[in-house]
Design an enzyme around this catalytic site. Structure first.
Site, PDB file in Angstrom:
ATOM      1  N   GLU A 136      -8.955  15.874  11.091  1.00  0.00           N
ATOM      2  CA  GLU A 136      -7.930  15.619  12.100  1.00  0.00           C
ATOM      3  C   GLU A 136      -6.551  15.508  11.461  1.00  0.00           C
ATOM      4  OE1 GLU A 136     -10.798  14.095  11.644  1.00  0.00           O
ATOM      5  OE2 GLU A 136     -11.615  13.247  13.495  1.00  0.00           O
ATOM      6  N   CYS A 150     -11.853   8.580  12.954  1.00  0.00           N
ATOM      7  CA  CYS A 150     -11.801   7.302  12.222  1.00  0.00           C
ATOM      8  C   CYS A 150     -10.478   6.583  12.512  1.00  0.00           C
ATOM      9  CB  CYS A 150     -11.961   7.555  10.727  1.00  0.00           C
ATOM     10  SG  CYS A 150     -10.481   8.217   9.936  1.00  0.00           S
TER      11      CYS A 150
HETATM   12  N1  THU Z   1     -14.133  12.547   8.401  1.00  0.00           N
HETATM   13  C1  THU Z   1     -13.291  13.320   9.134  1.00  0.00           C
HETATM   14  O1  THU Z   1     -12.957  14.449   8.762  1.00  0.00           O
HETATM   15  N2  THU Z   1     -12.813  12.795  10.286  1.00  0.00           N
HETATM   16  C2  THU Z   1     -13.090  11.549  10.747  1.00  0.00           C
HETATM   17  O2  THU Z   1     -12.501  11.113  11.721  1.00  0.00           O
HETATM   18  C3  THU Z   1     -14.134  10.756  10.100  1.00  0.00           C
HETATM   19  C4  THU Z   1     -14.579  11.234   8.781  1.00  0.00           C
HETATM   20  C5  THU Z   1     -14.618  13.088   7.123  1.00  0.00           C
HETATM   21  C6  THU Z   1     -14.091  12.351   5.914  1.00  0.00           C
HETATM   22  C7  THU Z   1     -15.152  12.620   4.890  1.00  0.00           C
HETATM   23  O3  THU Z   1     -14.893  13.878   4.296  1.00  0.00           O
HETATM   24  C8  THU Z   1     -16.434  12.742   5.724  1.00  0.00           C
HETATM   25  O4  THU Z   1     -16.020  12.976   7.049  1.00  0.00           O
HETATM   26  C9  THU Z   1     -17.339  11.511   5.671  1.00  0.00           C
HETATM   27  O5  THU Z   1     -16.623  10.365   5.971  1.00  0.00           O
END
Ligand code: THU
Length: 160
Positions: free
Chosen positions: A75, A112
């Protein structure tokens, strides 16, 4: 003392077929870019696509690093890209597809906290809402018309 009740509203779609053509195209790009995720450490791949006011779609995936905190979520990858390329063009919608590369995830994955903060920043900057759709690799899609529903007590520039 008084109690404050915060109300958030979400729509749940049973499948992509229920979405309009523009959002279907947005998800198509999110699915496509998810394949480019660099996620060998978590084995969790995320694709995000944004629809801009000018009709253009940009997309990004999560990029990990052997020094774990140096990686970036999908994101934020796409939002930083969009705001670098077109600092004055508004983001209308963002679509997110996420799940483990080792099993099929059918549960919608919400962004997140750090990504919520960044979405919130750009929503304030452009002074208009960013619609947000998120899903697993298949199954239901959750939609909300503003990041405020996911981040009700936000930190923003008014505190600075
Ligand atoms: N991740 C995302 O790309 N977006 C989020 O909102 C949550 C987590 C990714 C970060 C990391 O590369 C993997 O997912 C595991 O946390």
């Amino acid at each position: 003392m008084k109690e404050i009740k915060v109300c958030s509203s979400f729509k749940v779609f049973d499948s992509i077929d229920e979405l309009n053509d523009q959002i279907k195209s947005l998800f198509k790009e999110a699915f496509l870019i998810r394949k480019s995720a660099y996620s060998q450490y978590s084995k969790f791949s995320v694709g995000a696509a944004v629809l801009l006011e000018n009709g253009e779609i940009l997309s990004g995936s999560n990029q990990e690093n052997s020094s774990y905190p140096s990686g970036l979520c999908a994101e934020r990858t796409v939002l930083f890209y969009a705001n670098s390329k077109y600092p004055n063009i508004k983001v209308k919608e963002i679509a997110i597809v996420a799940g483990s590369t080792e099993k099929i995830n059918e549960i919608p994955v919400a962004p997140c906290g750090a990504c919520r903060q960044v979405i919130s920043e750009y929503q304030s900057k452009q002074n208009s809402n960013i619609g947000l759709y998120f899903m697993g690799e298949k199954g239901k899609i959750i939609y909300t018309d503003s990041i405020n529903n996911l981040l009700p007590f936000k930190f923003d520039k008014t505190f600075l």
